[in-house]
Motif scaffolding. Structure first.
Motif, PDB file in Angstrom:
ATOM      1  N   PHE A   1      29.270  43.342  32.011  1.00  0.00           N
ATOM      2  CA  PHE A   1      29.710  42.135  32.012  1.00  0.00           C
ATOM      3  C   PHE A   1      29.052  41.115  33.209  1.00  0.00           C
ATOM      4  O   PHE A   1      28.611  41.563  34.094  1.00  0.00           O
ATOM      5  CB  PHE A   1      31.189  42.033  32.244  1.00  0.00           C
ATOM      6  N   GLU A   2      28.880  39.786  32.939  1.00  0.00           N
ATOM      7  CA  GLU A   2      28.826  38.809  33.763  1.00  0.00           C
ATOM      8  C   GLU A   2      30.144  37.759  33.518  1.00  0.00           C
ATOM      9  O   GLU A   2      30.849  38.097  32.703  1.00  0.00           O
ATOM     10  CB  GLU A   2      27.600  38.277  33.636  1.00  0.00           C
ATOM     11  N   THR A   3      30.117  36.994  34.674  1.00  0.00           N
ATOM     12  CA  THR A   3      31.165  35.959  34.659  1.00  0.00           C
ATOM     13  C   THR A   3      30.616  34.755  34.594  1.00  0.00           C
ATOM     14  O   THR A   3      29.403  34.595  34.521  1.00  0.00           O
ATOM     15  CB  THR A   3      32.117  36.288  35.728  1.00  0.00           C
TER      16      THR A   3
ATOM     17  N   GLN B   1      33.879  27.240  38.709  1.00  0.00           N
ATOM     18  CA  GLN B   1      33.531  28.214  37.830  1.00  0.00           C
ATOM     19  C   GLN B   1      35.118  29.092  37.681  1.00  0.00           C
ATOM     20  O   GLN B   1      35.747  29.057  38.493  1.00  0.00           O
ATOM     21  CB  GLN B   1      32.570  29.208  38.638  1.00  0.00           C
TER      22      GLN B   1
ATOM     23  N   ARG C   1      35.591  32.334  37.631  1.00  0.00           N
ATOM     24  CA  ARG C   1      35.225  33.640  37.902  1.00  0.00           C
ATOM     25  C   ARG C   1      36.391  34.649  37.726  1.00  0.00           C
ATOM     26  O   ARG C   1      37.232  34.451  38.253  1.00  0.00           O
ATOM     27  CB  ARG C   1      34.776  33.793  39.432  1.00  0.00           C
ATOM     28  N   ALA C   2      35.991  35.662  36.866  1.00  0.00           N
ATOM     29  CA  ALA C   2      36.990  36.701  36.713  1.00  0.00           C
ATOM     30  C   ALA C   2      37.206  37.641  37.841  1.00  0.00           C
ATOM     31  O   ALA C   2      36.094  37.611  38.642  1.00  0.00           O
ATOM     32  CB  ALA C   2      36.249  37.576  35.708  1.00  0.00           C
ATOM     33  N   CYS C   3      38.421  38.265  37.955  1.00  0.00           N
ATOM     34  CA  CYS C   3      38.626  38.880  39.137  1.00  0.00           C
ATOM     35  C   CYS C   3      38.236  40.404  38.697  1.00  0.00           C
ATOM     36  O   CYS C   3      37.752  40.897  37.747  1.00  0.00           O
ATOM     37  CB  CYS C   3      39.961  38.886  39.672  1.00  0.00           C
ATOM     38  N   LEU C   4      38.553  41.515  39.537  1.00  0.00           N
ATOM     39  CA  LEU C   4      38.487  42.855  39.047  1.00  0.00           C
ATOM     40  C   LEU C   4      39.113  43.322  37.969  1.00  0.00           C
ATOM     41  O   LEU C   4      38.242  44.314  37.384  1.00  0.00           O
ATOM     42  CB  LEU C   4      38.828  43.727  40.390  1.00  0.00           C
TER      43      LEU C   4
ATOM     44  N   ARG D   1      36.375  42.537  35.308  1.00  0.00           N
ATOM     45  CA  ARG D   1      35.195  43.071  35.748  1.00  0.00           C
ATOM     46  C   ARG D   1      35.280  44.355  34.909  1.00  0.00           C
ATOM     47  O   ARG D   1      34.392  45.168  34.912  1.00  0.00           O
ATOM     48  CB  ARG D   1      34.548  42.910  36.964  1.00  0.00           C
TER      49      ARG D   1
ATOM     50  N   ALA E   1      46.591  35.539  46.270  1.00  0.00           N
ATOM     51  CA  ALA E   1      45.448  36.378  46.536  1.00  0.00           C
ATOM     52  C   ALA E   1      45.212  37.547  45.685  1.00  0.00           C
ATOM     53  O   ALA E   1      44.325  38.052  45.156  1.00  0.00           O
ATOM     54  CB  ALA E   1      45.373  36.958  48.100  1.00  0.00           C
TER      55      ALA E   1
ATOM     56  N   PRO F   1      43.253  30.917  45.166  1.00  0.00           N
ATOM     57  CA  PRO F   1      42.873  31.552  46.368  1.00  0.00           C
ATOM     58  C   PRO F   1      41.829  31.016  47.348  1.00  0.00           C
ATOM     59  O   PRO F   1      41.958  30.750  48.517  1.00  0.00           O
ATOM     60  CB  PRO F   1      42.488  33.070  46.146  1.00  0.00           C
ATOM     61  N   LEU F   2      40.835  30.605  46.371  1.00  0.00           N
ATOM     62  CA  LEU F   2      39.702  29.876  47.117  1.00  0.00           C
ATOM     63  C   LEU F   2      40.013  28.568  47.828  1.00  0.00           C
ATOM     64  O   LEU F   2      39.918  28.278  48.747  1.00  0.00           O
ATOM     65  CB  LEU F   2      38.632  29.783  46.258  1.00  0.00           C
TER      66      LEU F   2
ATOM     67  N   LYS G   1      46.881  44.309  43.489  1.00  0.00           N
ATOM     68  CA  LYS G   1      45.884  43.653  42.978  1.00  0.00           C
ATOM     69  C   LYS G   1      44.991  44.292  42.146  1.00  0.00           C
ATOM     70  O   LYS G   1      44.010  43.875  41.602  1.00  0.00           O
ATOM     71  CB  LYS G   1      45.152  43.703  44.479  1.00  0.00           C
TER      72      LYS G   1
ATOM     73  N   TRP H   1      38.172  52.817  37.015  1.00  0.00           N
ATOM     74  CA  TRP H   1      37.505  51.673  38.337  1.00  0.00           C
ATOM     75  C   TRP H   1      38.625  51.069  38.917  1.00  0.00           C
ATOM     76  O   TRP H   1      38.539  50.620  40.294  1.00  0.00           O
ATOM     77  CB  TRP H   1      36.672  50.695  37.716  1.00  0.00           C
ATOM     78  N   LEU H   2      39.993  50.879  38.271  1.00  0.00           N
ATOM     79  CA  LEU H   2      41.166  49.912  39.066  1.00  0.00           C
ATOM     80  C   LEU H   2      41.921  51.123  39.780  1.00  0.00           C
ATOM     81  O   LEU H   2      42.324  50.694  40.905  1.00  0.00           O
ATOM     82  CB  LEU H   2      41.769  49.158  38.021  1.00  0.00           C
TER      83      LEU H   2
END
Lengths: 185, 765
Positions: free
Chosen positions: B42-44, B51, B53-56, B59, B188, B197-198, B646, B658-659
């Motif tokens: 994947f890309e985001t 944007q 952007r997807a989080c973990l 992904r 977060a 969060p940003l 998270k 992965w998580l």
């Protein structure tokens, strides 16, 4: 000589691991011991006076890399063109056969091995294929906090200054890591 | 496949613009790289700002799609319910069994005996629960439930105070604040729409002070905020009341605002000053209760009242408690008396939805009540797809709902509260519930795991005559199905995701790959099942794309459906920063608040009329039977929190390796409490109360206040032979009850912790 490196804003990192997971997905690395992008958690203090910082650590693509010197077969190569440190899988002897000399030589555990016996060393290659196509690395594009950047050290210094201190990071001036930080210190 | 939404990278890799639609706080962009019909990575979003952007969680989705434990074909249960023994059958046979059983149950007991258990495991417009609901409506209806565990307390409070859930502002408006207070709010980890969060980090970088109040030193407290105030769980209302005391006694309230825009301030003031109960809500009074030093409370109250505009962001977690709406209402009132509403940089708290996209298709017409006339019945039956659930039609409102208000409170009476449905199954009409439930139709929902009191849930699910479940994995709930139907993932179908909290954008999930194994989409399942049920599939008969066009047609903010489909997202251009209640404040004559009084209701007359115990018309700090000071606390002295972490989205991505490696599942316990129990980091411990017992390793950490322990929600219930849950599901310990306003008490359970076994010492290598 041109040198590409990392910038990491420690004040922004929420320790979300998105960079790390995106790296594993992009490079097709299973869950397990092989982590090209590692997140180190640094907790300090006693309740209720606490501090917490995260440090995202990949490979610092050092100007004078200790892993290159430690490798008995010259499998680790520092590219002339951009300073990226890459591995020639064909030449690598494997973890057990060689004794992981590169890993022992690296202060930041950049050389990584999967759980297979005598695994060949792999590590962050700064998504060199993506960079060559004019794209950013997968981790930089992944970070929801825009806490990571990759560029030439000149560009990075211009944008962010030249601080090399961060919580949880021990610099090694001899091998000159290609990293700039905004520190939570 | 539409050529437009494929970017060709290499000749053999197609990039499909799609996205994520978990029930997390996001809805984000994923670009699936597909080679030979398989997603390889994947890309985001790497396009224009902002944007998505997807989080973990997003992904890592590839490891869910290709997980070896995916359900591959329809199955029939051959073991006991819960045992997990099934045999493979064909789709035809499975749907025949379901159809016959449904017809039989309808015939025998009527439609109200059918319980629809919809979940949030998929949050697309089309798939997941939508087709099931449409099909069941067509079949004559079903018994519905009400209440959302995430936010019901905050929603009730938002309606009671402001008459609406649209109380938020666009995130950019945070930059106009002089002070931001994050109360029990951890974006977060929980995201709260991508970019939140940003924005908070950027606000801090601009020099805006951010203070975080939470029993846990969360990533938000540690990274986004500059100050952390730890508070004893469930005592937030006491601290908010004490802040009001400081503000009122020091004359820091915005009296003009109060006079002009609110009702009931005097009654609230009387409570705060102790005129009614003899207890002034002083900071010293609150210190005893909250463990927050009086001086800290005083300083925070002064800072908040004198640094205008200031944004108090009251998260939903503290409202996920036994009397949760009191906290949310108290926070709303504090925003009100400081005059921080309807102005740039202020904040109303409330439900915190900002942009209207989710609302734009909701009907705001008043619900009719009373019996259905014969000709109306014919009209309803003639329609190919009924607009609503026939069982709910013309039902009188729930007695305890804010039924005079429009929207947001779901006042239909046939509904059973989500956290009381085990009791409803076990007791039925004899117990005062509106139906005798005989079967459950479960979709997109790991019900047993994600609602309170798992052990009671097991009894309830075992007592039903029939259970059918759409699932992707053998979840703890799926093990109770009679017929288990394998459903595909959102990579295997087309859908549209509406932003979680309502930010101005949409995600179009283009189908990236064909359905794996024998799995089907919820739409396909319901279409085929409808035929076997002998009902008209109606809308379900149309192709996905056509249905999505119908669904989105009332949304005037989508200027181009085709662009949305091509890009995988549609970012709505919003001209200016949106601030809730700007019109009401600027021109109150022409813009009353949508409450019954037309003003902000510090005192809510509607609540007074309902006259329900533990639901006072002004927000009050109240104790309850699982509070820290309850008699039960002698036996179970620790307060359990089951918050989000998270790496999970509820329980739906628990299985992704992965998580899993990001954060091992452990109970967080302070060293003070651990030492008392001779527990060291990594030891296996039991967390228990009268409802059950959970056994997981201990994370001995300073990051949680003494007296509280945290079992992050979403881990899968996994009982051993003695019935001890070694999977670590917090809901084994939480209570299957609700507050008067509908809040779920997931953060109000009393427990004890004891050492089970020492950590095995690691041998030298």
């Amino acid at each position: 000589m041109k040198q590409i490196g990392f910038y990491f804003d420690q004040t922004r990192c929420t320790g979300c691991y998105t960079c790390s997971v995106a790296c594993k997905d992009w490079n097709d690395i299973d869950a397990g011991p092989e982590n090209w992008m590692r997140i180190i958690t640094i907790e300090k203090g006693k309740f209720p006076d606490l501090s917490l910082a995260y440090l995202a650590v990949a490979c610092n693509h050092c100007a004078d890399p200790s892993c290159v010197k430690a490798c008995p077969t010259n499998a680790i190569i520092k590219r002339e063109s951009d300073g990226i440190v890459v591995v020639d899988q064909e030449l690598c002897l494997g973890k057990e056969e060689c004794g992981a000399k590169c890993l022992k030589a690296c202060p930041w555990d950049a050389p990584q091995f999967n759980s297979e016996s005598n695994a060949k060393m792999r590590k962050c290659d700064l998504c060199v294929e993506r960079l060559e196509k004019g794209q950013q690395t997968i981790c930089v594009e992944a970070c929801p906090m825009y806490a990571l950047d990759v560029g030439t050290m000149e560009q990075l210094r211009q944008k962010y200054g030249s601080n090399t201190q961060a919580i949880g990071f021990q610099n090694n001036k001899k091998i000159k890591p290609s990293i700039i930080y905004k520190s939570k210190l | 496949m539409n050529k437009d939404n494929i970017e060709v990278e290499k000749s053999d890799i197609k990039i499909i613009n799609t996205g994520c639609c978990h029930d997390c706080g996001g809805r984000c962009t994923l670009k699936a790289h597909v080679k030979d019909g398989k997603i390889i990575r994947f890309e985001t979003d790497n396009g224009e700002d902002p944007q998505l952007r997807a989080c973990l969680r997003g992904r890592a989705y590839r490891q869910k799609v290709y997980h070896p434990d995916r359900l591959k074909y329809p199955m029939r249960r051959i073991g006991e319910r819960g045992e997990g023994r099934f045999e493979r059958i064909s789709w035809d046979e499975a749907l025949d069994i379901v159809a016959n059983k449904m017809k039989e149950i309808k015939e025998k007991y009527g439609n109200s005996s059918i319980l629809f258990v919809p979940g949030a495991g998929n949050q697309g417009m089309l798939h997941g629960v939508t087709p099931v609901g449409l099909m069941l409506n067509q079949f004559g209806g079903y018994t519905r439930m009400w209440g959302a565990p995430s936010y019901e307390g905050a929603l009730f409070a938002s309606m009671a105070t402001y008459g609406t859930m649209m109380t938020g502002s666009t995130r950019e408006d945070l930059f106009n604040s002089k002070l931001i207070i994050m109360w029990g709010w951890n974006p977060a980890n929980t995201i709260w729409d991508p970019g939140t969060p940003l924005m908070l980090a950027k606000a801090r970088e601009k020099g805006i002070k951010i203070i975080n109040i939470d029993p846990i030193f969360t990533d938000s407290a540690a990274v986004l905020a500059g100050q952390w105030i730890p508070i004893r769980p469930g005592t937030d209302t006491a601290m908010l009341s004490a802040m009001a005391y400081v503000i009122i006694t020091e004359n820091l309230q915005d009296q003009n605002f109060i006079d002009k825009y609110t009702v009931g301030y005097d009654k609230y003031k009387a409570y705060i000053m102790g005129q009614a109960d003899g207890i002034p809500k002083t900071p010293q009074w609150a210190e005893e209760i909250t463990k927050v030093p009086a001086e800290t409370i005083i300083n925070l109250a002064r800072e908040y009242a004198t640094n205008k505009p200031a944004a108090l962001m009251a998260g939903w977690g503290p409202a996920r408690t036994a009397l949760g709406e009191q906290y949310s209402r108290a926070a709303n009132v504090l925003c009100t008396i400081t005059g921080n509403i309807g102005i740039n940089g202020g904040y109303a708290s409330g439900f915190m939805r900002a942009y209207y996209s989710r609302e734009s298709v909701r009907s705001t017409s008043k619900k009719k009540t009373g019996p259905i006339k014969q000709e109306e019945k014919k009209e309803i039956e003639k329609k190919p797809t009924p607009r609503g659930n026939p069982i709910d039609f013309r039902a009188p409102p729930r007695k305890d709902a804010l039924h005079k208000l429009r929207g947001g409170t779901n006042p239909a009476s046939t509904r059973i509260h989500f956290n009381e449905y085990y009791d409803a199954i076990l007791q039925g009409r004899k117990g005062g519930y509106p139906a005798d439930l005989k079967m459950a139709y479960i979709a997109a929902e790991n019900r047993l795991n994600q609602y309170s009191n798992v052990n009671k849930g097991i009894k309830a699910l075992k007592s039903l005559e029939f259970i059918v479940i759409h699932e992707q994995f053998m979840t703890p709930t799926a093990k109770f199905a009679d017929i288990l139907l394998p459903v595909n993932t959102f990579m295997e179908r087309n859908d549209i995701a509406v932003p979680w909290l309502g930010s101005p954008y949409y995600i179009y999930l283009n189908k990236a790959i064909d359905s794996l194994y024998e799995s089907k989409s919820d739409l396909e399942i319901c279409k085929e099942l409808s035929k076997k049920l002998g009902i008209e599939p109606g809308l379900l008969n149309l192709p996905e794309d056509q249905i999505l066009r119908i669904f989105t047609s009332p949304r005037k903010d989508i200027k181009s459906y085709d662009e949305m489909k091509r890009d995988g997202f549609y970012k709505v251009k919003v001209d200016e920063t949106f601030v809730a209640f700007k019109e009401q404040i600027a021109d109150p004559e022409n813009n009353p608040f949508p409450t019954l009084s037309g003003k902000i209701e510090i005192y809510c007359e509607h609540i007074a009329e309902l006259d329900i115990p533990n639901m006072p018309p002004i927000p009050k700090y109240l104790s309850h039977e699982e509070h820290y000071d309850a008699p039960l606390a002698k036996k179970y002295p620790l307060q359990l929190l089951t918050t989000h972490n998270k790496r999970r989205t509820h329980s739906s991505i628990s299985m992704i390796p992965w998580l899993e490696e990001v954060e091992p599942h452990m109970v967080w316990i302070n060293p003070v409490d651990a030492e008392l129990r001779r527990i060291e980091h990594g030891d296996l411990v039991d967390i228990f109360n009268d409802r059950g017992r959970v056994r997981i390793p201990a994370n001995v950490t300073e990051r949680v206040i003494p007296g509280a322990v945290v079992v992050y929600q979403g881990a899968w219930y996994n009982p051993n032979e003695e019935g001890v849950d070694v999977g670590g599901c917090g809901n084994v310990l939480t209570k299957d009850s609700r507050s008067p306003g509908g809040a779920f008490p997931m953060n109000s359970a009393l427990v004890q912790v004891e050492l089970y076994s020492k950590k095995e010492s690691e041998g030298s290598s």
